[in-house]
Design a protein around this motif. Structure first.
Motif, PDB file in Angstrom:
ATOM      1  N   PHE A  49      15.261 -14.681 -28.353  1.00  0.00           N
ATOM      2  CA  PHE A  49      14.193 -13.677 -28.462  1.00  0.00           C
ATOM      3  C   PHE A  49      14.844 -12.304 -28.660  1.00  0.00           C
ATOM      4  CE2 PHE A  49      11.314 -10.578 -26.343  1.00  0.00           C
ATOM      5  CZ  PHE A  49      10.202 -10.740 -27.155  1.00  0.00           C
ATOM      6  N   LYS A  50      14.569 -11.676 -29.773  1.00  0.00           N
ATOM      7  CA  LYS A  50      15.236 -10.429 -30.142  1.00  0.00           C
ATOM      8  C   LYS A  50      14.426  -9.196 -29.797  1.00  0.00           C
ATOM      9  CE  LYS A  50      18.644 -12.788 -31.668  1.00  0.00           C
ATOM     10  NZ  LYS A  50      19.860 -12.871 -30.824  1.00  0.00           N
ATOM     11  N   GLY A  51      13.363  -9.373 -29.017  1.00  0.00           N
ATOM     12  CA  GLY A  51      12.578  -8.224 -28.591  1.00  0.00           C
ATOM     13  C   GLY A  51      11.186  -8.248 -29.180  1.00  0.00           C
ATOM     14  N   PRO A  52      10.260  -7.531 -28.568  1.00  0.00           N
ATOM     15  CA  PRO A  52       8.854  -7.618 -28.970  1.00  0.00           C
ATOM     16  C   PRO A  52       8.533  -6.959 -30.298  1.00  0.00           C
ATOM     17  CG  PRO A  52       9.136  -5.959 -27.261  1.00  0.00           C
ATOM     18  CD  PRO A  52      10.445  -6.651 -27.393  1.00  0.00           C
ATOM     19  N   TYR A  53       9.407  -6.125 -30.800  1.00  0.00           N
ATOM     20  CA  TYR A  53       9.171  -5.500 -32.106  1.00  0.00           C
ATOM     21  C   TYR A  53       9.861  -6.279 -33.215  1.00  0.00           C
ATOM     22  CZ  TYR A  53       7.748  -1.798 -28.947  1.00  0.00           C
ATOM     23  OH  TYR A  53       7.125  -1.101 -27.941  1.00  0.00           O
ATOM     24  N   THR A  54      11.071  -6.743 -32.940  1.00  0.00           N
ATOM     25  CA  THR A  54      11.798  -7.541 -33.929  1.00  0.00           C
ATOM     26  C   THR A  54      11.190  -8.931 -34.072  1.00  0.00           C
ATOM     27  OG1 THR A  54      13.842  -6.346 -33.449  1.00  0.00           O
ATOM     28  CG2 THR A  54      14.055  -8.468 -34.552  1.00  0.00           C
ATOM     29  N   ASP A  55      10.842  -9.556 -32.931  1.00  0.00           N
ATOM     30  CA  ASP A  55      10.178 -10.859 -32.939  1.00  0.00           C
ATOM     31  C   ASP A  55       8.715 -10.685 -32.547  1.00  0.00           C
ATOM     32  OD1 ASP A  55      12.334 -12.310 -33.760  1.00  0.00           O
ATOM     33  OD2 ASP A  55      12.955 -12.953 -31.761  1.00  0.00           O
ATOM     34  N   LYS A  56       8.018  -9.900 -33.318  1.00  0.00           N
ATOM     35  CA  LYS A  56       6.636  -9.563 -32.994  1.00  0.00           C
ATOM     36  C   LYS A  56       5.765 -10.809 -32.936  1.00  0.00           C
ATOM     37  CE  LYS A  56       3.290  -5.948 -34.058  1.00  0.00           C
ATOM     38  NZ  LYS A  56       2.999  -4.772 -34.924  1.00  0.00           N
ATOM     39  N   GLY A  57       4.993 -10.909 -31.848  1.00  0.00           N
ATOM     40  CA  GLY A  57       4.100 -12.037 -31.677  1.00  0.00           C
ATOM     41  C   GLY A  57       4.727 -13.238 -31.009  1.00  0.00           C
ATOM     42  N   LYS A  58       6.060 -13.233 -30.860  1.00  0.00           N
ATOM     43  CA  LYS A  58       6.749 -14.364 -30.225  1.00  0.00           C
ATOM     44  C   LYS A  58       6.671 -14.221 -28.711  1.00  0.00           C
ATOM     45  CE  LYS A  58      11.064 -16.974 -30.563  1.00  0.00           C
ATOM     46  NZ  LYS A  58      12.412 -17.036 -31.194  1.00  0.00           N
ATOM     47  N   LYS A  59       6.387 -15.310 -28.020  1.00  0.00           N
ATOM     48  CA  LYS A  59       6.251 -15.286 -26.572  1.00  0.00           C
ATOM     49  C   LYS A  59       7.612 -15.316 -25.906  1.00  0.00           C
ATOM     50  CE  LYS A  59       3.736 -17.443 -22.769  1.00  0.00           C
ATOM     51  NZ  LYS A  59       2.867 -18.582 -22.337  1.00  0.00           N
ATOM     52  N   TYR A  60       7.745 -14.561 -24.824  1.00  0.00           N
ATOM     53  CA  TYR A  60       8.998 -14.533 -24.060  1.00  0.00           C
ATOM     54  C   TYR A  60       8.672 -14.786 -22.597  1.00  0.00           C
ATOM     55  CZ  TYR A  60      13.453 -12.880 -22.168  1.00  0.00           C
ATOM     56  OH  TYR A  60      14.656 -12.794 -21.510  1.00  0.00           O
ATOM     57  N   ASP A  61       9.261 -15.838 -22.027  1.00  0.00           N
ATOM     58  CA  ASP A  61       8.862 -16.296 -20.702  1.00  0.00           C
ATOM     59  C   ASP A  61       9.835 -15.934 -19.587  1.00  0.00           C
ATOM     60  OD1 ASP A  61       6.544 -17.513 -21.680  1.00  0.00           O
ATOM     61  OD2 ASP A  61       7.666 -19.323 -22.258  1.00  0.00           O
ATOM     62  N   ALA A  62      10.918 -15.230 -19.909  1.00  0.00           N
ATOM     63  CA  ALA A  62      11.905 -14.936 -18.855  1.00  0.00           C
ATOM     64  C   ALA A  62      11.524 -13.705 -18.034  1.00  0.00           C
ATOM     65  CB  ALA A  62      13.290 -14.754 -19.462  1.00  0.00           C
ATOM     66  N   VAL A  63      10.619 -12.878 -18.544  1.00  0.00           N
ATOM     67  CA  VAL A  63      10.086 -11.746 -17.782  1.00  0.00           C
ATOM     68  C   VAL A  63       8.595 -11.980 -17.627  1.00  0.00           C
ATOM     69  CG1 VAL A  63       9.724  -9.254 -17.676  1.00  0.00           C
ATOM     70  CG2 VAL A  63      11.835 -10.160 -18.668  1.00  0.00           C
ATOM     71  N   THR A  64       8.159 -12.219 -16.392  1.00  0.00           N
ATOM     72  CA  THR A  64       6.754 -12.536 -16.152  1.00  0.00           C
ATOM     73  C   THR A  64       6.196 -11.634 -15.061  1.00  0.00           C
ATOM     74  OG1 THR A  64       7.365 -14.241 -14.541  1.00  0.00           O
ATOM     75  CG2 THR A  64       7.044 -14.947 -16.827  1.00  0.00           C
ATOM     76  N   PHE A  65       4.885 -11.560 -15.008  1.00  0.00           N
ATOM     77  CA  PHE A  65       4.232 -10.741 -13.980  1.00  0.00           C
ATOM     78  C   PHE A  65       3.123 -11.534 -13.319  1.00  0.00           C
ATOM     79  CE2 PHE A  65       1.734 -10.153 -17.782  1.00  0.00           C
ATOM     80  CZ  PHE A  65       0.422 -10.070 -17.337  1.00  0.00           C
ATOM     81  N   ASP A  66       2.837 -11.179 -12.082  1.00  0.00           N
ATOM     82  CA  ASP A  66       1.740 -11.776 -11.329  1.00  0.00           C
ATOM     83  C   ASP A  66       0.849 -10.632 -10.882  1.00  0.00           C
ATOM     84  OD1 ASP A  66       0.046 -12.812  -9.341  1.00  0.00           O
ATOM     85  OD2 ASP A  66       1.517 -14.320  -8.734  1.00  0.00           O
ATOM     86  N   GLU A  67      -0.297 -10.465 -11.559  1.00  0.00           N
ATOM     87  CA  GLU A  67      -1.167  -9.330 -11.276  1.00  0.00           C
ATOM     88  C   GLU A  67      -1.722  -9.409  -9.860  1.00  0.00           C
ATOM     89  OE1 GLU A  67      -1.477  -6.013 -12.527  1.00  0.00           O
ATOM     90  OE2 GLU A  67      -1.718  -7.102 -14.423  1.00  0.00           O
ATOM     91  N   ALA A  68      -2.067 -10.632  -9.405  1.00  0.00           N
ATOM     92  CA  ALA A  68      -2.625 -10.787  -8.063  1.00  0.00           C
ATOM     93  C   ALA A  68      -1.624 -10.405  -6.982  1.00  0.00           C
ATOM     94  CB  ALA A  68      -3.105 -12.225  -7.860  1.00  0.00           C
ATOM     95  N   ALA A  69      -0.358 -10.816  -7.172  1.00  0.00           N
ATOM     96  CA  ALA A  69       0.688 -10.494  -6.201  1.00  0.00           C
ATOM     97  C   ALA A  69       1.306  -9.130  -6.475  1.00  0.00           C
ATOM     98  CB  ALA A  69       1.773 -11.568  -6.233  1.00  0.00           C
ATOM     99  N   ASN A  70       0.967  -8.526  -7.618  1.00  0.00           N
ATOM    100  CA  ASN A  70       1.541  -7.250  -8.059  1.00  0.00           C
ATOM    101  C   ASN A  70       3.070  -7.332  -8.045  1.00  0.00           C
ATOM    102  OD1 ASN A  70       1.246  -4.664  -9.098  1.00  0.00           O
ATOM    103  ND2 ASN A  70       1.389  -3.690  -7.079  1.00  0.00           N
TER     104      ASN A  70
END
Length: 576
Positions: free
Chosen positions: A173-194
């Motif tokens: 994964f080369k980044g959200p602009y270079t690989d636009k639209g490609k999903k990246y799962d190594a950085v995730t968030f949990d809104e409920a747990a903040n």
């Protein structure tokens, strides 16, 4: 040349009536951690609110833009991380010791790793806000962190050294602009747990230090944060926001009324306005700070010239602050062009060290001392080796001998230098004289001081850069570890490997050191430092560095920030 990283953990010398130590001081080996530090930040004794502080930055063009993902210079980071942009963690100065302490910022602590440091989770505060008053969300923090992986969008950003090297699947994964639209799962968030969770490709025990960088902070969702436009006017989440920014000229910050002090364990908002004057004239800055006039009283200068050092010492006393940091300056011969180690060693003997320091406004023995290694004084594991058995000094005859041995008499050096400042031009005169006296010939390319030389040196397509066979780099540790010095300067493809050094066995050893027990890594980095210099000598250490800061008489709490090698912007105020 402005520095290209962050700093170590040194304290400042602010002994009352002494005006600095009068000699070079080493930075601390470690930075203490306080994961339990609570907000708001403790008040600075005697601090008052109001006023404007003007910061003169002689010969320093400042940051090219203000995008927090791109911030990697000492100048830009020290200003923005202290005043406008928050991250997972941050540094606070201990008023008793003058040392820096790693404390929480947007995270409620310093993060929670798994057993082998291949996954980190940061629980976030729920009361931190943007300048528009909206609450910073876990999704925005995760988005900001993911941006750091995009080396095409941010080619000079610190993510090129850490996110791309440590985050899981960064090779796919080369980044959200270079690989636009490609999903990246190594950085995730949990809104409920903040919370935000980051998965690593290999152990990364220093993630809490990496968390201090603005690149490990939030960015607004959507097109509003698209580069390069966002770098011209980014949304603030610190105690100050951008009123105006003219690159290489001036940055003006004003109070961010939406900042919540109760959410921030280390920052203050005593000053009404900050004005940063980039590429200031060194002579005029010295004259201002010595004048004692109204303007000088609320001013700071981030440099003091050698010719005025004694006068500054006696006039400013404790308002002349000497700041230690883990920093080294280098010449970087192009490893692909200057292929003979004897020619590289000849360059080391051709560098007129003290003459260049003095001409460039530095104070020999105080802000600059001879260097022997990549790793600076105070760094755990530093080796005291000498490549030629003793400290290399300016020795034209020795340089000529080495050139003759290499069959390279009259070797032509092609280099760029900053023009438009008396000090940078005077330093270049000394450099060229040293080189020609040592048997080299020189072709130099002037670059307006408003343009950082790193813009030239780090752009492989730059027309001037393609001609060069000698560059430079000034480097401070991103935190006090050899892992933030040697790979950043000498790993193949590293952004600030301006020598283009490339030895696969050395890259393999760098990777191997990262897998050693933590207690064995400092010595291993020191041994690798010595091995690289002894076998290849790819970059030439020209100085270990301290800094001198001059504070006006109405600047309260005149102190330095040892994490950045900069004034301690978080804790300053104007006396009323």
């Amino acid at each position: 040349m402005s520095l290209a990283a962050c700093g170590g953990g040194g304290g400042d010398d602010t002994t009352e009536g002494d005006g600095g130590s009068g000699g070079f001081t080493e930075a601390e080996t470690t930075i203490a951690k306080d994961a339990e530090r609570q907000a708001p930040a403790a008040d600075i004794e005697g601090a008052t609110e109001g006023g404007t502080i003007t910061v003169q930055l002689p010969d320093d063009p400042g940051p090219e833009d203000l995008d927090p993902t791109n911030g990697w210079s000492v100048t830009g980071n020290s200003i923005q991380q202290a005043l406008t942009h928050r991250a997972l963690t941050q540094y606070a100065r201990d008023p008793e010791t003058g040392l820096m302490v790693l404390v929480p910022d947007l995270a409620v602590d310093l993060g929670t790793p798994n057993e082998d440091f291949t996954e980190w989770t940061f629980n976030l505060r729920d009361d931190a806000t943007w300048e528009d008053g909206k609450t910073i969300t876990a999704e925005e923090v995760a988005w900001g962190i993911t941006r750091s992986l995009d080396s095409d969008a941010f080619p000079s950003g610190p993510g090129t050294e850490y996110s791309t090297q440590f985050f899981a699947d960064s090779d796919k994964f080369k980044g959200p602009y270079t690989d636009k639209g490609k999903k990246y799962d190594a950085v995730t968030f949990d809104e409920a747990a903040n919370s935000v969770t980051i998965k690593m490709s290999k152990p990364f025990p220093d993630m809490d230090y990496w968390g201090t960088f603005m690149a490990m902070g939030p960015a607004p969702l959507g097109k509003v944060s698209d580069p390069p436009e966002y770098g011209r006017n980014p949304l603030s989440n610190g105690p100050y926001k951008v009123e105006s920014f003219r690159p290489s000229e001036e940055l003006v910050l004003v109070k961010n009324d939406a900042w919540v002090p109760e959410s921030d364990p280390a920052r203050h908002q005593y000053v009404d306005k900050w004005v940063f004057k980039f590429t200031a004239d060194p002579t005029q800055s010295d004259e201002l700070m010595l004048s004692g006039n109204t303007e000088s009283q609320t001013s700071i200068s981030t440099q003091v010239s050698a010719e005025n050092y004694s006068k500054m010492t006696s006039t400013l006393n404790e308002r002349l602050v000497q700041q230690s940091a883990q920093c080294t300056s280098f010449w970087a011969p192009d490893y692909t062009k200057i292929t003979d180690i004897n020619v590289r060693k000849a360059l080391a003997y051709a560098y007129p060290y003290e003459s260049v320091w003095s001409a460039s406004g530095e104070v020999p023995g105080v802000t600059r001392v001879p260097a022997n290694s990549v790793m600076p004084p105070g760094m755990a594991g530093k080796s005291d080796y000498q490549v030629d058995g003793e400290q290399i000094t300016f020795n034209p005859e020795k340089a000529k001998e080495l050139l003759a041995e290499a069959g390279a008499e009259g070797y032509e050096i092609q280099m760029a230098y900053a023009t438009g400042s008396p000090t940078t031009e005077a330093a270049q005169e000394q450099i060229e004289k040293g080189l020609t006296d040592s048997g080299f010939t020189v072709k130099s390319y002037p670059v307006p001081i408003e343009t950082s030389l790193y813009v030239i040196w780090t752009d492989p397509d730059n027309k001037i850069n393609k001609k060069l066979n000698l560059r430079g780099v000034n480097w401070c540790s991103d935190w006090p570890a050899g892992s933030t010095m040697i790979p950043a300067l000498l790993r193949k493809g590293a952004t600030y490997n301006t020598a283009f050094f490339d030895e696969p066995a050395i890259d393999a050893r760098m990777d191997e050191i990262g897998t050693l027990p933590l207690e064995d890594q400092p010595a291993a980095w020191g041994e690798l430092d010595e091995q690289i210099a002894t076998e290849f000598y790819p970059i030439i250490p020209t100085a270990f560095r301290n800094d001198l800061f001059a504070f006006g008489e109405k600047i309260g709490n005149p102190t330095g920030d040892g994490a950045f090698g900069a004034p301690n912007y978080k804790d300053l105020y104007v006396t009323q």
